[in-house]
Scaffold this active site. Sequence first.
Site, PDB file in Angstrom:
ATOM      1  N   HIS A 144       6.340  -5.794   0.480  1.00  0.00           N
ATOM      2  CA  HIS A 144       5.244  -5.798  -0.490  1.00  0.00           C
ATOM      3  C   HIS A 144       5.449  -6.805  -1.618  1.00  0.00           C
ATOM      4  O   HIS A 144       4.566  -6.968  -2.465  1.00  0.00           O
ATOM      5  CB  HIS A 144       5.062  -4.389  -1.080  1.00  0.00           C
ATOM      6  CG  HIS A 144       4.417  -3.423  -0.122  1.00  0.00           C
ATOM      7  ND1 HIS A 144       5.104  -2.864   0.923  1.00  0.00           N
ATOM      8  CD2 HIS A 144       3.149  -2.940  -0.052  1.00  0.00           C
ATOM      9  CE1 HIS A 144       4.287  -2.065   1.603  1.00  0.00           C
ATOM     10  NE2 HIS A 144       3.107  -2.101   1.036  1.00  0.00           N
ATOM     11  N   GLU A 159       0.857  -0.970   9.238  1.00  0.00           N
ATOM     12  CA  GLU A 159       2.164  -0.787   8.597  1.00  0.00           C
ATOM     13  C   GLU A 159       2.948   0.352   9.229  1.00  0.00           C
ATOM     14  O   GLU A 159       4.163   0.232   9.462  1.00  0.00           O
ATOM     15  CB  GLU A 159       1.964  -0.545   7.096  1.00  0.00           C
ATOM     16  CG  GLU A 159       1.503  -1.777   6.342  1.00  0.00           C
ATOM     17  CD  GLU A 159       1.180  -1.522   4.891  1.00  0.00           C
ATOM     18  OE1 GLU A 159       0.795  -2.473   4.190  1.00  0.00           O
ATOM     19  OE2 GLU A 159       1.298  -0.349   4.449  1.00  0.00           O
TER      20      GLU A 159
END
Length: 292
Positions: A183, A150
Amino acid sequence: MELLAIFDHSTCIFSILACILLTISYVASLYIWRTNLSRDHPSTIKRRFFSVSCMMLLAPFFMKYFLTKETLSKGELLEHLGLRTSGWIQATLLPLFLTAILFLGPLTMQFLSGIWKLYTKFFSTEPLYWLASWQDLVWLRNHIMAPLSEEWVFRACMMPLLLQCLKAEVAIFTGPLLFGTAHFHHMFEQMKSGYDFKTALMVSSFQFTYTSLFGAYSAYLFLRTGHFVAPLVAHIFCNHMGFPNFGEIPQFQPLQRILIICNFIIGFILWCLLLTPLTTPGIYDNRLYWET
C-alpha cells in the site's frame, strides 16, 4: 539430515521470494499504463481492473509452481486456494458477523446519524442507492475489485507458500507485512495530487499499519476457516465501513457519545472473546491449514 536441512532452508527462501515477487507484480500491474490521469479517473480504473484481473489469473499458476510435492499431496489445488463447498455458508456468515461486532461503535454512529436507512433501500421497491453504486467505478473498485484481487493474491495464493516453511501462527503476521508494504504505492499518488513528501509518508505509514493489522486478521480467517470467502466478506465489509472516524463522536449528543464510546469498547472486547470460538476449524470442516 544436513542435506534435508539445506533443502528445507532452500524451500523456505524460494517460498518467501515467491511471495515478494507476487507483491511486486501486483503493484507493478497497476502502473504498466502510462497516464497522467488520477487513480479515480474511469479510464485509470478500467485499465487497472484489467491488470489485476490478469494477475488473478496468473497467481494460482505461479503459486503451484513454487509449491512442493509434499504440500500439494495434502490437498487439491482448489483446497489450497480456499475454494471448497464444505462449510462455505458458515465461512460467509460467521466472519461477517464477527467483523460487524468489531465495528459495533461505527455501526452505532451510523444508526444514530440515520445512515443505516441506506441499507433498507436494498429491500425497498426502489433500491436506487444500490443500483447507482454498482454503476460507480470507484465504488466497484473499493468494494468489489480491490477486496477480491487483494484477498486472492495475498491470502489464497500467498499463504500456502508461506505455510511451507512457517508455522500458521507466524505466517499470519509475515504475509500481511507484504500486504501492508504494497500500500506504500499510494504515497506516490498522494505526492502527485499535491501532498508534500513528509505528509505523504505519514499517511502511507498509517495505511501500512492498519492494512498490516487487517491483513493479519484476514490471514487468520483464511487459515482457520480454510475458505477464501471468509477474508473476502470481512474485507468488503471493512472497506465499506472505512477506518473509524473518532473525530465525529463529539458531534453527537452527550448521552449518544457515551453509548458510542461504550459500544466501541464492548465491540472490541466481544470480538476478542469470540475470535477463536467462531473460527474453530471444525465448524468449517477445515482439515488443511489449522489443526482443530
